[in-house]
Design a protein around this motif. Sequence first.
Motif, PDB file in Angstrom:
ATOM      1  N   MET A   1       0.843  -1.171   0.000  1.00  0.00           N
ATOM      2  CA  MET A   1       0.000   0.000   0.000  1.00  0.00           C
ATOM      3  C   MET A   1       0.894   1.243   0.000  1.00  0.00           C
ATOM      4  SD  MET A   1      -3.261   0.142   0.128  1.00  0.00           S
ATOM      5  CE  MET A   1      -4.655   1.013   0.636  1.00  0.00           C
ATOM      6  N   LEU A   2       0.646   2.156  -0.892  1.00  0.00           N
ATOM      7  CA  LEU A   2       1.405   3.396  -0.963  1.00  0.00           C
ATOM      8  C   LEU A   2       1.000   4.338   0.163  1.00  0.00           C
ATOM      9  CD1 LEU A   2       1.170   4.046  -4.798  1.00  0.00           C
ATOM     10  CD2 LEU A   2       3.186   3.305  -3.542  1.00  0.00           C
ATOM     11  N   ASN A   3       1.932   5.150   0.619  1.00  0.00           N
ATOM     12  CA  ASN A   3       1.597   6.116   1.670  1.00  0.00           C
ATOM     13  C   ASN A   3       0.818   7.294   1.087  1.00  0.00           C
ATOM     14  OD1 ASN A   3       3.421   8.249   0.838  1.00  0.00           O
ATOM     15  ND2 ASN A   3       5.086   6.971   1.628  1.00  0.00           N
ATOM     16  N   ASP A   4       0.265   8.105   1.975  1.00  0.00           N
ATOM     17  CA  ASP A   4      -0.576   9.227   1.557  1.00  0.00           C
ATOM     18  C   ASP A   4       0.174  10.244   0.701  1.00  0.00           C
ATOM     19  OD1 ASP A   4      -2.710   8.115   2.878  1.00  0.00           O
ATOM     20  OD2 ASP A   4      -2.474   9.345   4.674  1.00  0.00           O
ATOM     21  N   ILE A   5       1.457  10.421   0.958  1.00  0.00           N
ATOM     22  CA  ILE A   5       2.262  11.372   0.192  1.00  0.00           C
ATOM     23  C   ILE A   5       2.346  10.915  -1.264  1.00  0.00           C
ATOM     24  CG2 ILE A   5       4.527  12.446  -0.042  1.00  0.00           C
ATOM     25  CD1 ILE A   5       2.897  13.225   2.513  1.00  0.00           C
ATOM     26  N   LEU A  23      -1.173   0.317  -8.758  1.00  0.00           N
ATOM     27  CA  LEU A  23       0.043   0.584  -7.984  1.00  0.00           C
ATOM     28  C   LEU A  23      -0.166   0.279  -6.505  1.00  0.00           C
ATOM     29  CD1 LEU A  23       1.165   3.871  -9.726  1.00  0.00           C
ATOM     30  CD2 LEU A  23       2.501   1.755  -9.619  1.00  0.00           C
ATOM     31  N   GLN A  24      -1.350   0.579  -5.991  1.00  0.00           N
ATOM     32  CA  GLN A  24      -1.642   0.316  -4.578  1.00  0.00           C
ATOM     33  C   GLN A  24      -1.718  -1.175  -4.279  1.00  0.00           C
ATOM     34  OE1 GLN A  24      -5.169   3.122  -4.297  1.00  0.00           O
ATOM     35  NE2 GLN A  24      -4.383   3.150  -2.210  1.00  0.00           N
ATOM     36  N   MET A  25      -2.313  -1.918  -5.171  1.00  0.00           N
ATOM     37  CA  MET A  25      -2.583  -3.329  -4.913  1.00  0.00           C
ATOM     38  C   MET A  25      -1.430  -4.255  -5.286  1.00  0.00           C
ATOM     39  SD  MET A  25      -5.403  -2.765  -3.533  1.00  0.00           S
ATOM     40  CE  MET A  25      -5.817  -4.430  -3.115  1.00  0.00           C
ATOM     41  N   ASN A  26      -0.502  -3.795  -6.080  1.00  0.00           N
ATOM     42  CA  ASN A  26       0.594  -4.637  -6.565  1.00  0.00           C
ATOM     43  C   ASN A  26       1.923  -3.975  -6.245  1.00  0.00           C
ATOM     44  OD1 ASN A  26      -0.991  -6.683  -8.318  1.00  0.00           O
ATOM     45  ND2 ASN A  26      -1.769  -4.702  -8.967  1.00  0.00           N
ATOM     46  N   LEU A  27       2.371  -4.107  -5.024  1.00  0.00           N
ATOM     47  CA  LEU A  27       3.587  -3.435  -4.602  1.00  0.00           C
ATOM     48  C   LEU A  27       4.811  -3.982  -5.330  1.00  0.00           C
ATOM     49  CD1 LEU A  27       2.970  -3.114  -0.779  1.00  0.00           C
ATOM     50  CD2 LEU A  27       2.594  -1.425  -2.570  1.00  0.00           C
ATOM     51  N   PHE A  28       5.748  -3.097  -5.585  1.00  0.00           N
ATOM     52  CA  PHE A  28       6.995  -3.461  -6.264  1.00  0.00           C
ATOM     53  C   PHE A  28       7.860  -4.259  -5.306  1.00  0.00           C
ATOM     54  CE2 PHE A  28      11.439  -2.325  -7.368  1.00  0.00           C
ATOM     55  CZ  PHE A  28      11.482  -2.940  -8.602  1.00  0.00           C
ATOM     56  N   ALA A  29       8.295  -5.433  -5.745  1.00  0.00           N
ATOM     57  CA  ALA A  29       9.127  -6.274  -4.889  1.00  0.00           C
ATOM     58  C   ALA A  29      10.253  -6.915  -5.686  1.00  0.00           C
ATOM     59  CB  ALA A  29       8.267  -7.348  -4.224  1.00  0.00           C
ATOM     60  N   GLY A  30      10.689  -6.245  -6.711  1.00  0.00           N
ATOM     61  CA  GLY A  30      11.715  -6.828  -7.555  1.00  0.00           C
ATOM     62  C   GLY A  30      12.835  -5.858  -7.821  1.00  0.00           C
ATOM     63  N   ASP A  31      13.554  -6.122  -8.885  1.00  0.00           N
ATOM     64  CA  ASP A  31      14.676  -5.247  -9.220  1.00  0.00           C
ATOM     65  C   ASP A  31      14.552  -4.682 -10.632  1.00  0.00           C
ATOM     66  OD1 ASP A  31      15.146  -7.518 -10.667  1.00  0.00           O
ATOM     67  OD2 ASP A  31      17.169  -7.856  -9.927  1.00  0.00           O
ATOM     68  N   ASP A  32      13.399  -4.882 -11.277  1.00  0.00           N
ATOM     69  CA  ASP A  32      13.209  -4.377 -12.637  1.00  0.00           C
ATOM     70  C   ASP A  32      11.964  -3.497 -12.678  1.00  0.00           C
ATOM     71  OD1 ASP A  32      12.843  -3.892 -15.342  1.00  0.00           O
ATOM     72  OD2 ASP A  32      13.367  -5.944 -15.938  1.00  0.00           O
ATOM     73  N   TRP A  33      12.168  -2.204 -12.417  1.00  0.00           N
ATOM     74  CA  TRP A  33      11.065  -1.254 -12.325  1.00  0.00           C
ATOM     75  C   TRP A  33      10.293  -1.161 -13.640  1.00  0.00           C
ATOM     76  CZ3 TRP A  33       8.311   0.990  -8.706  1.00  0.00           C
ATOM     77  CH2 TRP A  33       7.569   2.131  -8.998  1.00  0.00           C
ATOM     78  N   ALA A  34      10.997  -1.142 -14.764  1.00  0.00           N
ATOM     79  CA  ALA A  34      10.346  -1.022 -16.065  1.00  0.00           C
ATOM     80  C   ALA A  34       9.421  -2.214 -16.318  1.00  0.00           C
ATOM     81  CB  ALA A  34      11.378  -0.896 -17.177  1.00  0.00           C
ATOM     82  N   LEU A  40       1.839  -3.793 -14.957  1.00  0.00           N
ATOM     83  CA  LEU A  40       0.677  -3.049 -14.476  1.00  0.00           C
ATOM     84  C   LEU A  40      -0.038  -2.294 -15.594  1.00  0.00           C
ATOM     85  CD1 LEU A  40       1.968  -1.573 -11.099  1.00  0.00           C
ATOM     86  CD2 LEU A  40       0.725  -3.694 -11.506  1.00  0.00           C
ATOM     87  N   GLY A  41       0.510  -2.355 -16.797  1.00  0.00           N
ATOM     88  CA  GLY A  41      -0.110  -1.675 -17.930  1.00  0.00           C
ATOM     89  C   GLY A  41       0.144  -0.180 -17.942  1.00  0.00           C
ATOM     90  N   ILE A  42       1.202   0.249 -17.258  1.00  0.00           N
ATOM     91  CA  ILE A  42       1.572   1.668 -17.241  1.00  0.00           C
ATOM     92  C   ILE A  42       2.675   1.840 -18.275  1.00  0.00           C
ATOM     93  CG2 ILE A  42       2.443   3.574 -15.831  1.00  0.00           C
ATOM     94  CD1 ILE A  42       1.188   2.151 -13.406  1.00  0.00           C
ATOM     95  N   CYS A  43       2.272   2.184 -19.493  1.00  0.00           N
ATOM     96  CA  CYS A  43       3.199   2.208 -20.621  1.00  0.00           C
ATOM     97  C   CYS A  43       3.479   3.607 -21.152  1.00  0.00           C
ATOM     98  CB  CYS A  43       2.665   1.331 -21.740  1.00  0.00           C
ATOM     99  SG  CYS A  43       2.407  -0.378 -21.218  1.00  0.00           S
ATOM    100  N   ASP A  44       2.564   4.536 -20.931  1.00  0.00           N
ATOM    101  CA  ASP A  44       2.742   5.909 -21.389  1.00  0.00           C
ATOM    102  C   ASP A  44       3.926   6.548 -20.647  1.00  0.00           C
ATOM    103  OD1 ASP A  44       1.431   8.440 -22.696  1.00  0.00           O
ATOM    104  OD2 ASP A  44       1.822   8.987 -20.598  1.00  0.00           O
ATOM    105  N   GLU A  45       4.797   7.230 -21.378  1.00  0.00           N
ATOM    106  CA  GLU A  45       6.012   7.800 -20.782  1.00  0.00           C
ATOM    107  C   GLU A  45       5.702   8.746 -19.617  1.00  0.00           C
ATOM    108  OE1 GLU A  45       9.697  10.669 -22.078  1.00  0.00           O
ATOM    109  OE2 GLU A  45       8.827   9.369 -23.609  1.00  0.00           O
TER     110      GLU A  45
END
Length: 107
Positions: A1-5, A23-34, A40-45
Amino acid sequence: MLNDIALGHLQKQGLKAVQVERLQMNLFAGDDWAAYLDRLGICDERHRRIASEAGLLDGLVAKGASKGSEIWFCGPAGLAEVLRNRLRSMGTMTRFHQEAFEMRKAW
Protein backbone atom coordinates in the motif's frame (compact mmCIF):
# COMPACT_ATOMS: atom_id res chain seq x y z
CA MET A 1 0.00 0.00 0.00
CA LEU A 2 1.41 3.40 -0.96
CA ASN A 3 1.60 6.12 1.67
CA ASP A 4 -0.58 9.23 1.56
CA ILE A 5 2.26 11.37 0.19
CA ALA A 6 2.78 9.10 -2.82
CA LEU A 7 -0.97 8.73 -3.40
CA GLY A 8 -1.41 12.49 -3.25
CA HIS A 9 1.31 12.93 -5.86
CA LEU A 10 -0.33 10.39 -8.19
CA GLN A 11 -3.69 12.08 -7.87
CA LYS A 12 -2.31 15.61 -8.17
CA GLN A 13 -0.54 14.64 -11.39
CA GLY A 14 -3.74 13.17 -12.81
CA LEU A 15 -2.79 9.51 -13.04
CA LYS A 16 -5.88 7.48 -13.97
CA ALA A 17 -7.72 5.92 -11.02
CA VAL A 18 -7.29 2.40 -12.43
CA GLN A 19 -3.51 2.90 -12.60
CA VAL A 20 -3.39 4.29 -9.06
CA GLU A 21 -5.34 1.24 -7.86
CA ARG A 22 -2.92 -1.12 -9.66
CA LEU A 23 0.04 0.58 -7.98
CA GLN A 24 -1.64 0.32 -4.58
CA MET A 25 -2.58 -3.33 -4.91
CA ASN A 26 0.59 -4.64 -6.57
CA LEU A 27 3.59 -3.44 -4.60
CA PHE A 28 6.99 -3.46 -6.26
CA ALA A 29 9.13 -6.27 -4.89
CA GLY A 30 11.71 -6.83 -7.56
CA ASP A 31 14.68 -5.25 -9.22
CA ASP A 32 13.21 -4.38 -12.64
CA TRP A 33 11.06 -1.25 -12.33
CA ALA A 34 10.35 -1.02 -16.07
CA ALA A 35 9.05 -4.61 -16.19
CA TYR A 36 6.91 -3.93 -13.10
CA LEU A 37 5.29 -0.91 -14.79
CA ASP A 38 4.77 -2.98 -17.96
CA ARG A 39 2.98 -5.70 -15.95
CA LEU A 40 0.68 -3.05 -14.48
CA GLY A 41 -0.11 -1.67 -17.93
CA ILE A 42 1.57 1.67 -17.24
CA CYS A 43 3.20 2.21 -20.62
CA ASP A 44 2.74 5.91 -21.39
CA GLU A 45 6.01 7.80 -20.78
CA ARG A 46 4.34 10.53 -18.70
CA HIS A 47 2.49 7.98 -16.54
CA ARG A 48 5.71 6.01 -16.01
CA ARG A 49 7.45 9.21 -14.85
CA ILE A 50 4.62 10.02 -12.44
CA ALA A 51 4.62 6.46 -11.05
CA SER A 52 8.40 6.61 -10.62
CA GLU A 53 8.21 9.91 -8.75
CA ALA A 54 5.54 8.49 -6.44
CA GLY A 55 7.64 5.37 -5.86
CA LEU A 56 10.60 7.50 -4.82
CA LEU A 57 8.46 9.60 -2.48
CA ASP A 58 6.93 6.47 -0.96
CA GLY A 59 10.36 4.93 -0.42
CA LEU A 60 11.78 8.06 1.20
CA VAL A 61 8.91 8.24 3.67
CA ALA A 62 9.05 4.49 4.34
CA LYS A 63 12.78 4.74 5.09
CA GLY A 64 12.15 7.44 7.66
CA ALA A 65 12.54 10.76 5.86
CA SER A 66 11.27 13.23 8.42
CA LYS A 67 11.63 16.83 9.45
CA GLY A 68 15.32 17.62 9.59
CA SER A 69 16.29 14.93 7.07
CA GLU A 70 18.94 15.58 4.48
CA ILE A 71 18.32 14.17 1.02
CA TRP A 72 21.18 13.51 -1.41
CA PHE A 73 19.99 13.10 -5.00
CA CYS A 74 21.71 12.45 -8.30
CA GLY A 75 19.48 12.43 -11.33
CA PRO A 76 17.60 14.50 -13.87
CA ALA A 77 16.84 18.11 -12.92
CA GLY A 78 13.09 17.71 -13.50
CA LEU A 79 12.82 14.78 -11.11
CA ALA A 80 14.95 16.59 -8.55
CA GLU A 81 12.58 19.55 -8.69
CA VAL A 82 9.52 17.33 -8.15
CA LEU A 83 11.14 15.53 -5.21
CA ARG A 84 12.38 18.75 -3.62
CA ASN A 85 9.01 20.49 -3.92
CA ARG A 86 6.97 17.52 -2.64
CA LEU A 87 9.32 16.88 0.28
CA ARG A 88 9.22 20.53 1.26
CA SER A 89 5.43 20.60 1.03
CA MET A 90 5.34 17.58 3.37
CA GLY A 91 7.61 19.36 5.83
CA THR A 92 9.92 16.34 5.86
CA MET A 93 13.28 17.84 5.05
CA THR A 94 15.45 20.82 5.62
CA ARG A 95 18.29 20.16 3.15
CA PHE A 96 18.24 18.82 -0.39
CA HIS A 97 21.60 18.15 -2.05
CA GLN A 98 21.55 17.67 -5.80
CA GLU A 99 24.22 16.55 -8.20
CA ALA A 100 23.41 18.54 -11.34
CA PHE A 101 24.08 17.13 -14.79
CA GLU A 102 22.74 17.39 -18.30
CA MET A 103 22.50 14.55 -20.78
CA ARG A 104 24.55 15.14 -23.93
CA LYS A 105 23.77 13.81 -27.35
CA ALA A 106 26.27 11.45 -28.90
CA TRP A 107 27.82 12.83 -32.05
